[in-house]
Design a protein around this motif. Structure first.
Motif, PDB file in Angstrom:
ATOM      1  N   GLY A   5       0.852  -1.170   0.134  1.00 14.59           N
ATOM      2  CA  GLY A   5       0.009   0.128   0.061  1.00 14.59           C
ATOM      3  C   GLY A   5       0.941   1.174   0.058  1.00 14.59           C
ATOM      4  N   THR A   6      -0.057   2.407   0.186  1.00 11.21           N
ATOM      5  CA  THR A   6       0.738   3.804   0.281  1.00 11.21           C
ATOM      6  C   THR A   6       0.882   4.280   1.454  1.00 11.21           C
ATOM      7  N   VAL A   7       0.376   3.607   2.670  1.00  7.95           N
ATOM      8  CA  VAL A   7       0.138   4.224   4.024  1.00  7.95           C
ATOM      9  C   VAL A   7       1.019   3.227   4.708  1.00  7.95           C
ATOM     10  N   THR A   8       1.646   3.554   5.751  1.00  6.03           N
ATOM     11  CA  THR A   8       2.796   3.016   6.853  1.00  6.03           C
ATOM     12  C   THR A   8       1.713   2.145   7.710  1.00  6.03           C
ATOM     13  N   ILE A   9       2.109   0.794   7.745  1.00  9.98           N
ATOM     14  CA  ILE A   9       1.312   0.023   8.719  1.00  9.98           C
ATOM     15  C   ILE A   9       1.940  -0.179  10.166  1.00  9.98           C
ATOM     16  N   ASN A  47       9.364  -5.782  14.503  1.00 11.49           N
ATOM     17  CA  ASN A  47       8.783  -5.648  13.135  1.00 11.49           C
ATOM     18  C   ASN A  47       7.216  -5.187  13.130  1.00 11.49           C
ATOM     19  N   SER A  48       6.965  -4.292  13.931  1.00  9.09           N
ATOM     20  CA  SER A  48       5.612  -3.976  13.848  1.00  9.09           C
ATOM     21  C   SER A  48       5.190  -2.701  13.213  1.00  9.09           C
ATOM     22  N   THR A  49       5.995  -1.985  12.398  1.00  7.96           N
ATOM     23  CA  THR A  49       6.054  -0.943  11.671  1.00  7.96           C
ATOM     24  C   THR A  49       6.647  -1.476  10.348  1.00  7.96           C
ATOM     25  N   LEU A  50       5.705  -1.139   9.347  1.00 12.70           N
ATOM     26  CA  LEU A  50       6.122  -1.599   7.840  1.00 12.70           C
ATOM     27  C   LEU A  50       5.595  -0.375   7.097  1.00 12.70           C
ATOM     28  N   GLU A  51       6.660   0.339   6.581  1.00 15.47           N
ATOM     29  CA  GLU A  51       6.616   1.420   5.515  1.00 15.47           C
ATOM     30  C   GLU A  51       6.219   0.815   4.145  1.00 15.47           C
ATOM     31  N   PRO A  52       5.407   1.667   3.150  1.00 16.23           N
ATOM     32  CA  PRO A  52       5.115   1.220   2.094  1.00 16.23           C
ATOM     33  C   PRO A  52       6.387   0.613   1.235  1.00 16.23           C
ATOM     34  N   GLY A  53       6.269  -0.623   0.650  1.00 17.86           N
ATOM     35  CA  GLY A  53       7.124  -1.446   0.137  1.00 17.86           C
ATOM     36  C   GLY A  53       8.235  -2.197   1.114  1.00 17.86           C
ATOM     37  N   GLN A  54       8.034  -2.108   2.289  1.00 23.82           N
ATOM     38  CA  GLN A  54       8.773  -2.754   3.371  1.00 23.82           C
ATOM     39  C   GLN A  54       8.308  -4.135   3.332  1.00 23.82           C
ATOM     40  N   ARG A  55       9.157  -5.023   3.695  1.00 29.62           N
ATOM     41  CA  ARG A  55       8.621  -6.695   4.031  1.00 29.62           C
ATOM     42  C   ARG A  55       9.151  -7.146   5.353  1.00 29.62           C
ATOM     43  N   VAL A  56       8.364  -8.066   5.692  1.00 32.14           N
ATOM     44  CA  VAL A  56       8.945  -8.793   6.886  1.00 32.14           C
ATOM     45  C   VAL A  56       8.600 -10.167   6.641  1.00 32.14           C
TER      46      VAL A  56
END
Length: 84
Positions: A5-9, A47-56
């Motif tokens: 997406g385009t929003v940080t999780i 690993n609680s925060t995922l920026e757009p394009g980031q993977r875990v």
């Protein structure tokens, strides 16, 4: 899992269905919440925060027989797509 997406999780919960009689016995890089039926796991602090394009990445071990790939996956109630 990738944030496409385009929003940080900030904080995530991952859910997927398993067949009756299948139980997740171990989960790594996530905290197991529910081990059977609709399996659920949540983020760990690192690993609680995922920026757009980031993977875990995470994985699990289970016992029992699963008939195939689970029918669906969700993250924070959003249906996910799979990539081969």
């Amino acid at each position: 899992m990738e944030n496409a997406g385009t929003v940080t999780i900030t904080g995530w919960t991952f859910l997927f269905p398993m067949d009756d009689g299948v139980e997740v016995t171990e989960f790594w890089n996530a905290v197991l919440i529910s081990p059977s039926g609709i399996v659920s796991a949540r983020d760990q602090e690192h690993n609680s925060t995922l920026e757009p394009g980031q993977r875990v990445g995470f994985g699990f071990a289970a016992r029992g027989t699963q008939s195939g790939v689970p029918a669906s996956f969700t993250v924070n109630t959003v249906v996910c797509s799979t990539v081969d």
